[in-house]
Write an enzyme that holds these catalytic residues in place. Structure first.
Site, mmCIF file in Angstrom:
data_model
loop_
_atom_site.group_PDB
_atom_site.id
_atom_site.type_symbol
_atom_site.label_atom_id
_atom_site.label_comp_id
_atom_site.label_asym_id
_atom_site.label_seq_id
_atom_site.Cartn_x
_atom_site.Cartn_y
_atom_site.Cartn_z
ATOM 1 N N ASN A 225 -50.689 103.271 -25.551
ATOM 2 C CA ASN A 225 -51.066 104.199 -26.617
ATOM 3 C C ASN A 225 -50.973 103.501 -27.964
ATOM 4 O OD1 ASN A 225 -48.368 104.355 -27.613
ATOM 5 N ND2 ASN A 225 -47.891 106.020 -26.223
ATOM 6 N N ASP A 263 -54.248 118.291 -32.590
ATOM 7 C CA ASP A 263 -52.997 117.654 -32.169
ATOM 8 C C ASP A 263 -53.131 116.134 -32.203
ATOM 9 O OD1 ASP A 263 -50.364 117.544 -31.340
ATOM 10 O OD2 ASP A 263 -50.843 117.718 -29.206
ATOM 11 N N ASP A 267 -49.401 109.204 -30.257
ATOM 12 C CA ASP A 267 -49.164 109.304 -28.812
ATOM 13 C C ASP A 267 -50.420 109.744 -28.063
ATOM 14 O OD1 ASP A 267 -46.738 110.186 -30.475
ATOM 15 O OD2 ASP A 267 -45.804 109.555 -28.591
ATOM 16 N N ASP A 285 -56.006 114.087 -24.881
ATOM 17 C CA ASP A 285 -55.155 115.274 -24.899
ATOM 18 C C ASP A 285 -55.752 116.385 -25.765
ATOM 19 O OD1 ASP A 285 -53.217 117.132 -24.630
ATOM 20 O OD2 ASP A 285 -51.557 115.876 -25.279
#
Length: 493
Positions: A225, A263, A267, A285
């Site tokens: 990441n 978001d 990460d 994500d």
């Protein structure tokens, strides 16, 4: 009624336009004086009439009209080309355009612009060429994506073909497992009763609320990441700028399609590593994202039970400070962009000023612009000014995601005189630059990747980045980005 009448007349006249166009030939300009060229053109005319009659009228009527309008524009442009060195290229462009290959057309128009032939004279014609660029680059990206998918992942591929291992990450809405291909059946997922017990169906957990089916999203596993990648030594400045450009392109893409991630954090940004080339950035994500067809990116906020998104520390001020009410709205138009500004500190080697584990951390509810810490002095001044603009509390003072991404793309690829001086390029100069990028991408593309991962002067990562820029390019927005660059040359804005 007047609108319906106008639509009906436009449709009827459009059909006449199409029918007339099918009967016309590609006109021969004064350049085509030799018998060989005339013979070629006659053959192309016969081929075009045959193909148009057979293929075009199988499609929807309005789509047919759009395709014919495109051909009328292209034919009109080709007939104005008088450069004697472009005869063969012109013939190729005429023939290949109808089969989806725009490369000869772009090269032909680029040669004409460079030679001062004045082939394009109107703003709508300039923007129409930009449309052709966007169309060609979208097809290019689709082909790249198709080649990046494993050949075994066909229609019959299912979860029973996977050997599912241990969980490697967990979010508020999903769990990520490691997996590899297998031939036998799938075992029980490890730790499911611990990681997401309430999402399980009652046949597996009597207290679960899940349906008797689970959604499995299969994705490529990336190397690392962004947070962990930036901790590694030796990340040079150009690589950091390319990472920032890719992040802005991702947000511009989402924004253009009415999606807000909500978001974005280091990460949730994954990195693919290839030998001898810059890293490729991927935004992941989307468990907290919104894509509301009715309201777009402005969501009514009538109750505090409506979820605002993910990471509170990187929530834009206009979102975190909004209070619910009858007419209250959550405006996510530039919220993801604000998060990119905060992450830019991490990308360029500094601490994120909005994280609580940083000394004197800023609060997105109370900070002022003059409280933002200075970035590393090695970061180009234009990039520093862009980050300051993105992190302004008032979203109306920020650039749009599209223009912000354009600024970095111009910084990377445009002629230096456009940035260093107050030189304002003409529309034809900008279009010539765009056509140069387009023809290079289409001609070289990912098919010419050498064993060491390079592609001539550019790398695979850089080609993908330029292609992303070209899929959304518009002259007017490039000019707005250049205007902003010129304005900040005298001082950050």
């Amino acid at each position: 009624m007047s609108f319906r009448l106008l639509t009906t007349r436009l449709y009827k006249h459009g059909r006449l336009l199409v029918q007339n166009y099918l009967k016309r030939d590609i006109h021969v300009s004064n350049v085509w004086t030799g018998p060989t060229e005339s013979t070629k053109v006659n053959k192309i005319n016969e081929t075009l009439r045959h193909d148009l009659r057979i293929n075009d009228f199988r499609n929807n009527s309005f789509l047919r009209f759009g395709n014919q309008a495109r051909r009328l524009f292209i034919d009109n442009v080709l007939n104005r080309v008088t450069n004697p060195y472009s005869v063969d290229l012109r013939l190729q462009a005429t023939k290949k355009l109808l089969y989806g290959d725009s490369t000869p057309f772009f090269a032909l128009v680029g040669v004409s612009l460079a030679s001062g032939d004045g082939v394009l004279t109107k703003n709508d014609e300039l923007e129409a060429v930009c449309w052709e660029i966007r169309h060609a680059m979208s097809n290019f990206q689709q082909k790249v994506g198709e080649k990046d998918i494993e050949s075994r992942l066909d229609e019959e591929f299912g979860i029973e073909n996977l050997n599912i291992g241990k969980p490697i990450a967990k979010g508020c809405s999903a769990v990520v497992y490691a997996a590899s291909l297998r031939e036998s059946t799938v075992p029980d997922l490890s730790m499911s009763a611990t990681l997401y017990p309430m999402a399980l169906p009652q046949r597996l957990n009597p207290q679960g609320y899940g349906r008797n089916m689970s959604l499995f999203l299969l994705m490529k596993r990336y190397h690392i990441n962004l947070k962990d990648y930036l901790r590694q030594p030796g990340v040079d400045m150009r690589t950091r700028i390319l990472l920032f450009a890719q992040l802005l392109e991702a947000v511009a893409h989402l924004n253009r399609h009415g999606v807000s991630h909500r978001d974005i954090k280091s990460d949730n940004i994954l990195i693919e590593l290839r030998p001898n080339m810059p890293p490729t950035l991927v935004l992941t994500d989307f468990g907290c994202c919104i894509a509301d067809k009715r309201h777009g990116l402005r969501i009514p906020y009538t109750s505090d039970e409506i979820d605002k998104g993910g990471n509170v520390a990187l929530m834009a001020p206009e979102i975190i400070e909004q209070l619910p009410g009858t007419f209250a709205m959550l405006n996510y138009t530039k919220a993801d962009l604000w998060a990119c500004g905060a992450i830019a500190y991490e990308i360029f080697g500094s601490n994120n000023p909005f994280y609580s584990d940083v000394n004197s951390a800023l609060k997105n509810t109370t900070y002022e612009e003059d409280m933002l810490p200075a970035m590393d002095q090695n970061v180009p001044r234009l990039i520093q000014c862009l980050v300051q603009n993105i992190l302004q509390r008032n979203p109306s003072k920020r650039l749009s995601p599209d223009i912000a991404a354009n600024v970095v793309q111009l910084f990377l690829w445009s002629p230096s005189s456009w940035l260093r001086d107050r030189y304002v390029p003409s529309s034809n100069e900008i279009l010539q630059w765009l056509l140069s990028l387009t023809t290079k991408i289409l001609c070289e593309g990912p098919l010419r990747v050498t064993p060491d991962g390079t592609m001539g002067r550019r790398t695979y990562t850089e080609y993908l980045l330029i292609a992303s820029f070209l899929t959304r390019v518009r002259l007017e927005r490039i000019k707005r980005a250049l205007d902003w660059i010129h304005n900040v040359n005298a001082g950050c804005s």
